[in-house]
Design an enzyme around this catalytic site. Structure first.
Site, PDB file in Angstrom:
ATOM      1  N   HIS A  50       0.825  -1.202   0.000  1.00  0.00           N
ATOM      2  CA  HIS A  50       0.000   0.000   0.000  1.00  0.00           C
ATOM      3  C   HIS A  50       0.860   1.252   0.000  1.00  0.00           C
ATOM      4  O   HIS A  50       0.518   2.261  -0.597  1.00  0.00           O
ATOM      5  CB  HIS A  50      -0.914  -0.007   1.229  1.00  0.00           C
ATOM      6  N   ARG A 104      -6.779  -2.316 -14.365  1.00  0.00           N
ATOM      7  CA  ARG A 104      -6.437  -3.402 -13.432  1.00  0.00           C
ATOM      8  C   ARG A 104      -7.452  -3.397 -12.291  1.00  0.00           C
ATOM      9  O   ARG A 104      -7.363  -2.565 -11.392  1.00  0.00           O
ATOM     10  CB  ARG A 104      -5.051  -3.179 -12.842  1.00  0.00           C
ATOM     11  N   ARG A 144      -9.852  -5.553 -17.455  1.00  0.00           N
ATOM     12  CA  ARG A 144      -9.250  -6.875 -17.253  1.00  0.00           C
ATOM     13  C   ARG A 144      -9.918  -7.548 -16.064  1.00  0.00           C
ATOM     14  O   ARG A 144     -10.077  -6.929 -15.009  1.00  0.00           O
ATOM     15  CB  ARG A 144      -7.748  -6.736 -16.996  1.00  0.00           C
ATOM     16  N   GLU A 170       0.989 -13.255 -21.724  1.00  0.00           N
ATOM     17  CA  GLU A 170       2.027 -12.969 -20.730  1.00  0.00           C
ATOM     18  C   GLU A 170       2.805 -14.213 -20.320  1.00  0.00           C
ATOM     19  O   GLU A 170       3.514 -14.216 -19.333  1.00  0.00           O
ATOM     20  CB  GLU A 170       1.493 -12.218 -19.508  1.00  0.00           C
ATOM     21  N   ASN A 179       5.385  -7.458 -18.429  1.00  0.00           N
ATOM     22  CA  ASN A 179       5.891  -7.599 -17.053  1.00  0.00           C
ATOM     23  C   ASN A 179       5.944  -9.078 -16.674  1.00  0.00           C
ATOM     24  O   ASN A 179       6.918  -9.561 -16.110  1.00  0.00           O
ATOM     25  CB  ASN A 179       5.000  -6.850 -16.062  1.00  0.00           C
ATOM     26  N   ASP A 180       4.863  -9.773 -16.998  1.00  0.00           N
ATOM     27  CA  ASP A 180       4.860 -11.206 -16.715  1.00  0.00           C
ATOM     28  C   ASP A 180       5.562 -12.005 -17.802  1.00  0.00           C
ATOM     29  O   ASP A 180       6.205 -13.006 -17.511  1.00  0.00           O
ATOM     30  CB  ASP A 180       3.419 -11.706 -16.523  1.00  0.00           C
ATOM     31  N   ARG A 204       9.703 -10.873 -10.931  1.00  0.00           N
ATOM     32  CA  ARG A 204       9.650  -9.445 -11.232  1.00  0.00           C
ATOM     33  C   ARG A 204       9.732  -8.568  -9.988  1.00  0.00           C
ATOM     34  O   ARG A 204      10.019  -7.373 -10.082  1.00  0.00           O
ATOM     35  CB  ARG A 204       8.377  -9.116 -12.020  1.00  0.00           C
ATOM     36  N   CYS A 209       0.469  -3.843 -23.114  1.00  0.00           N
ATOM     37  CA  CYS A 209       0.152  -3.026 -21.932  1.00  0.00           C
ATOM     38  C   CYS A 209       1.169  -3.207 -20.811  1.00  0.00           C
ATOM     39  O   CYS A 209       1.014  -2.649 -19.733  1.00  0.00           O
ATOM     40  CB  CYS A 209      -1.259  -3.322 -21.442  1.00  0.00           C
TER      41      CYS A 209
END
Ligand code: PEP
Ligand code: MG
Length: 580
Positions: free
Chosen positions: A190, A297, A333, A432, A455-456, A466, A503
């Protein structure tokens, strides 16, 4: 001068003398109160809870104004904790039956609770910081101690701490805090999310940064590269100041592009979309010249509360995005929970390897009621709008078909119930994993669009976690294997007339724009801040140039050659661009 490498979680550069925030480790000895004082002691604890709740409500209100209501909803978890009946019963028992002081009751009960979180997988363990946050607040209010006031600074500083609670981060004075760096890690914590929402440069996962600084040392926080420079020499300060100035000027110079199309010099039109986590961010995407949302997201809906969002809560959030976007496209998504992202289910047995475990679409297919709730909300939000639905982490055709069956079921149910919905919603999938990229031709028969999640894709192709700072230098989208997989996907898209976008973070890195264009990518979806720079590059090149660059890149065998070559080529067409 010392240079420390961590994980950049919020971009930008901050230079200022440091202020080290101690970790406020309260040492609470076991003390007892006389039996006839127990009721008075309990009243003291209840008063501290009341004051703490008022403080949190106030903080939530201020945070909502500064970072939007979704991000500020993390404080609902804090309020929920203080209202929790089981917890309050334990406080009462510890004071009344155990005759303990309020401080001791708070410390033991909440630390026990925190331990439960710590025993969970990484993504749930992040919540432990919120529990500590609440514990510290209660103890401060019981002991009358005051928090080091990051909200009321009179000079510019960078903040260094072992860890910062989300409350401390949200209360930071944006004008005087130039950046922060913490020993603790976690891209999805957070604290990191709040830093990004506030636009404060931040680096996490530094292990021991607080022990390396002397009081008042000048510190540079480089949130782009995840670097902290302690006690920099005059030349380094000068370089960073110059870079920071040039970069700000360059970014401002891009404002004029906002309403111009993303078109190459020889007339090829490219679509630029934005990635968002919260509905509020749509405004930034549009301000930066984005043409819609390429990745929403939705797991952040799970951020604030302890219970799963209802269909109505999903719907309200999606509808807000749709309305803010007007007639522009919005790709929603379905939830990507698990692995490094939040999940609700506290009873789950910790997974040994969550990145390879029950995450994303796998998690949804095992929790069909939850999945269907979200799908219904997306279908409802799609009425009279350009909404598209996208599944994350698809690895096999079977998985895709199962997910599409759930959508069909939901549509049938809604038809029977007479609930307004969009029955011909375009359905896409994220690419991904290597398995999805290598089978793109087969997938193309069954989806309306692809979106490459680098990213993945990089993580799974190179076997590099990552989020792990120890292997961060191995994480590179310039690896030839990654580029080949991307080429597989763009080719399959072209052959089958299926739109391909990207993306992942790679799409927003200007150094890769030329090669991606040359490989056939026509839609880029990036963090809002990256849109103008990518647009500038697109407007500065011809497709012929991009094709040549891609051909050359694909002939190299090593990541190093590719990076060196791309830097040179990018700087030729856009000398002002910052490439690391
Ligand atoms: C990706 O993996 O590239 C992506 C865009 O998804 P996320 O970062 O949310 O996993
Ligand atoms: Mg992903």
């Amino acid at each position: 001068m010392k240079i420390k490498k961590g994980i950049g979680v919020s971009p930008g550069v901050g230079i200022a003398p440091d202020v080290v925030v101690d970790s406020e480790e309260f040492d609470i000895p076991e003390r007892h109160v006389p039996v006839d004082h127990a009721q008075a002691e309990l009243a003291r604890l209840r008063q501290a809870i009341k004051i703490s709740k008022n403080e949190i409500r106030d903080l939530k209100k201020r945070s909502t104004e500064r970072i939007g209501k979704e991000a500020a909803s993390i404080f609902d978890f804090h309020l929920g904790l203080l209202d929790d009946k089981v917890l309050n019963r334990k406080f009462t028992e510890t004071v009344l039956s155990g005759h303990a002081t309020s401080e001791y009751a708070v410390a033991t009960v909440l630390r026990g609770y925190a331990k439960e979180f710590l025993d969970m997988p990484q993504y749930m363990a992040e919540r432990v910081k919120d529990v500590y946050d609440v514990e510290k607040r209660l103890l401060r209010n019981l002991t009358g101690q005051h928090q080091q006031a990051l909200a009321h600074l009179t000079r510019e500083v960078v903040v260094l701490a072992h860890d910062l609670t989300p409350s401390q981060t949200a209360a930071m004075d944006r004008v005087h805090v130039r950046g922060f760096a913490i020993n603790a890690g976690g891209q999805t914590s957070h604290t990191a999310i709040v830093a990004k929402a506030l636009g404060i440069p931040a680096v996490v996962g530094l292990n021991d940064v607080t022990t390396e600084v002397g009081a008042g040392d000048t510190v540079i926080i480089d949130g782009n590269r995840g670097v902290v420079v302690i006690d920099p020499d005059a030349r380094t300060i000068e370089e960073y100041q110059q870079f920071s100035r040039q970069h700000v000027e360059f970014i401002q110079s891009l404002d004029v592009l906002r309403d111009l199309p993303a078109v190459t010099l020889d007339g090829h039109e490219i679509t630029l979309l934005g990635n968002i986590e919260f509905p509020d961010e749509v405004t930034t995407v549009l301000e930066k010249g984005g043409q819609g949302i390429g990745l929403y997201r939705t797991e952040f809906l799970y951020l604030g509360s302890d219970t799963e969002p209802t269909e109505e809560e999903h719907y309200q959030a999606y509808r807000e995005v749709v309305e803010r976007c007007g007639a522009r496209p919005v790709v929603i998504r379905t939830v990507d929970l698990g692995a490094d992202k939040y999940t609700q289910s506290r009873q789950r047995i910790p997974e040994r390897n969550p990145m390879l475990g029950c995450r994303s679409i796998r998690y949804c297919l095992q929790n069909l009621a939850m999945f269907k709730t979200q799908i219904r909300a997306i279908l409802r939000a799609g009425v009279d709008a350009q909404v598209m639905m996208m599944f994350p982490l698809i690895t096999s055709l079977l998985e895709l078909r199962q997910a599409k069956t759930v959508v069909r079921d939901a549509i049938e149910d809604m038809e029977e119930e007479g609930v307004p919905h969009c029955s011909d919603i375009p359905i896409g999938m994220m690419v991904e994993t290597p398995s999805a990229a290598l089978q793109a031709g087969a997938f193309a028969q069954e989806v309306d669009f692809f979106s490459i999640g680098t990213n993945d894709l990089v993580q799974y192709t190179l076997a590099v976690d990552r989020g792990n700072e120890k292997v961060a230098s191995l994480f590179s989208a310039a690896n030839p294997a990654v580029l080949r997989l991307i080429k597989e996907v763009t080719r399959a898209g072209q052959r089958n007339d299926v739109a391909v976008s990207m993306c992942g973070e790679m799409a927003g890195d200007v150094m890769f724009a030329l090669v991606l264009l040359g490989l056939g990518l026509r839609t880029f979806s990036t963090t809002p801040a990256a849109i103008p720079e990518i647009k500038k590059l697109i407007r500065s090149v011809t497709m012929e140039q991009a094709l040549q660059v891609a051909r050359r890149v694909m002939s190299f065998d090593s990541e190093k050659e590719i990076v060196n070559y791309l830097r040179v080529e990018t700087q030729k067409v856009m000398p002002e661009a910052y490439s690391e």
